[in-house]
Design an enzyme around this catalytic site. Structure first.
Site, PDB file in Angstrom:
ATOM      1  N   ALA A 396      -0.921  -4.850   3.684  1.00 39.11           N
ATOM      2  CA  ALA A 396       0.523  -4.811   3.466  1.00 39.11           C
ATOM      3  C   ALA A 396       0.875  -3.824   2.368  1.00 39.11           C
ATOM      4  CB  ALA A 396       1.044  -6.206   3.097  1.00 39.11           C
ATOM      5  N   CYS A 397       2.053  -3.212   2.498  1.00 37.70           N
ATOM      6  CA  CYS A 397       2.566  -2.321   1.456  1.00 37.70           C
ATOM      7  C   CYS A 397       4.083  -2.405   1.464  1.00 37.70           C
ATOM      8  CB  CYS A 397       2.086  -0.880   1.637  1.00 37.70           C
ATOM      9  SG  CYS A 397       2.770  -0.029   3.075  1.00 37.70           S
ATOM     10  N   ASP A 398       4.693  -1.551   0.700  1.00 37.96           N
ATOM     11  CA  ASP A 398       6.138  -1.597   0.514  1.00 37.96           C
ATOM     12  C   ASP A 398       6.899  -1.506   1.827  1.00 37.96           C
ATOM     13  OD1 ASP A 398       8.372  -1.727  -1.168  1.00 37.96           O
ATOM     14  OD2 ASP A 398       8.638   0.433  -1.049  1.00 37.96           O
TER      15      ASP A 398
END
Length: 481
Positions: A396-398
């Site tokens: 997951a990331c921004d």
């Protein structure tokens, strides 16, 4: 990971989320309103670059597409998407209803307003639906559902046209006037003092999608281009930093930086250089200097882009450069790269504390310790790969489309190379990670924000998307499994 580290991380997870985590979450929300619609923004940018009077193929008839598209289509798409993110399809309709009130009642493209009214509309209808849940008589569902949107949408339409729109327009004009004053005084490069540190803290989307992109679209409508699209997205500062690490860094950074260069500069994933700044915080001076020099060069040549480059790769920059601006854009990126490289190189040569064999040995020993601690602490640190069957790993990331995609693809290939089957590895934006994920992998600076949405899931925090010791450890444990 040591027991002490596990205890510290557990304590962090139970503490109040940091302000930075909340701002990151806001930036991620803004980003996910913009990203699904980037294609429409680029389409508008191409029309603008080609058919306005100063474009490549001036055409008075086709140029009529420019104004209505930026005034109506793009804000409506943003509001529709924002409403859907909060309240599903009904929220999307409410968001669009609210946005059209803003658009009709304003003299400027209502991007900021759309980013506000869309989620508000989604929230209103979601709250209404929750209040009536399981209370609607059988057979009246469709009537109540349709009239609820009709009546609430009518109220929101009036409010957005008469009150919300004028307030947002006034706020927009204040921000625009402040930044224009900065431009007129020649101090626009000072924005790098905010932009570059914010990017390293994963707050770049708040700045880009929340401020610079809306201002850039407004200026492009009048001028056919805007420098605002370049002030935070220039790939030059990051490229210069990675080049400096390639030449003057320690063994680990010299080995990993070249790969990061390709992904950052050509792929446009700027998150790849953030860990290198965090490794030696003083190097932020290099990227700030690079950013400032790049902006100054863009100003000197009166250069700009026709739309926001997303991702911020050199290919996106060149594709969105209007006629007569190529020299200024290329020089802006080149100057930013050279300045960032020179300043970062000087810092690396003067500060050799972390560049000796001891640091490398310490990292290796830390990895060995993590591995030898065994299955009894792995449940709390790296998701208990030995104690239970791992079926789903979520990176997951921004925004769910940059660094997490890179991490998921790389790790998936490593699983395939080791002939490990039956494990789903996908990438998401943080808030969209499936709740049944056995492991969630995020950058350490996004840990607090991830905990906001996933209090009970196992989370692995990493510092580097290429060859991080914790991912090596995870792969090893999956092999044993």
């Amino acid at each position: 990971m040591s027991t002490q580290t596990v205890m510290e991380q557990t304590a962090v997870s139970k503490s109040k989320p940091s302000t930075r985590a909340k701002i990151q979450a806001m930036g991620g929300f803004l980003t996910n309103m913009v990203l699904p619609n980037i294609g429409a923004f680029i389409a508008w940018g191409i029309v603008t670059a080609l058919f306005i009077p100063t474009g490549w193929l001036p055409n008075e008839y086709l140029a009529k597409l420019v104004g209505p598209t930026i005034t109506y289509l793009l804000p409506l798409l943003l509001a529709y998407t924002g409403g859907r993110m909060v309240g599903g399809q009904r929220g999307a309709v409410m968001g669009a209803i609210g946005a059209i009130g803003l658009i009709i009642g304003s003299d400027i493209p209502m991007f900021l307003g759309a980013m506000v009214i869309g989620p508000v509309g989604g929230w209103v209808i979601k709250r209404f639906d929750n209040l009536l849940e399981n209370k609607i008589p059988a057979g009246f569902e469709m009537v109540i559902n349709n009239f609820s949107i009709g009546i609430l949408g009518f109220i929101l339409l009036l409010l957005s046209y008469t009150i919300i729109g004028p307030v947002i327009e006034a706020a927009n004009e204040m921000v625009t006037a402040a930044i224009k004053a900065l431009v007129e005084t020649g101090f626009l490069p000072l924005l790098s003092l905010v932009n570059e540190p914010a990017k390293v803290l994963f707050l770049n989307n708040v700045i880009d999608q929340g401020i610079y992109y809306p201002l850039g679209m407004q200026e492009t409508l009048k001028m056919g281009k805007s420098i605002y699209f370049t002030v935070a997205s220039n790939p030059g500062p990051g490229l210069g930093l990675l080049l400096a690490y390639t030449v003057f860094g320690n063994k680990i950074s010299r080995r990993t930086a070249p790969g990061a260069i390709i992904i950052h500069f050509l792929g446009g994933i700027h998150e790849l250089y953030f860990p290198y700044v965090l490794m030696k915080p003083l190097t932020i001076i290099g990227v700030i200097a690079g950013g400032m020099s790049g902006i100054a060069t863009f100003q000197l040549f009166d250069a700009g882009l026709v739309a926001g480059p997303s991702p911020g790769s050199i290919f996106a920059y060149l594709a969105l450069t209007p006629k007569g601006n190529f020299l200024g854009i290329i020089l802006g990126v080149l100057v930013a790269t050279v300045v960032s490289f020179l300043v970062t190189s000087l810092i690396l040569k003067l500060d050799r504390k972390g560049d000796d064999e001891a640091a490398l040995t310490e990292s290796i020993e830390k990895s060995k310790t993590m591995k030898s601690e065994g299955k009894q602490v792995f449940h709390q640190s790296t998701a208990d790969a030995a104690a239970k069957k791992i079926n789903k790993i979520s990176f997951a990331c921004d925004a769910g489309a940059g660094s997490s995609a890179l991490g998921a693809t790389t790790f998936r290939r490593k699983l395939q190379k080791e002939n490990i089957e039956g494990i789903e590895v996908k990438h998401y934006r943080i808030e969209d990670v499936p709740k049944d994920s056995d492991i969630i992998v995020v950058h350490k600076n996004l840990y607090d924000r991830t905990r906001l949405s996933f209090e009970n899931n196992e989370i692995i925090t990493i510092e580097n998307y290429i060859g991080d010791p914790k991912l090596v450890k995870l792969l090893s444990d999956l092999k044993e499994q």
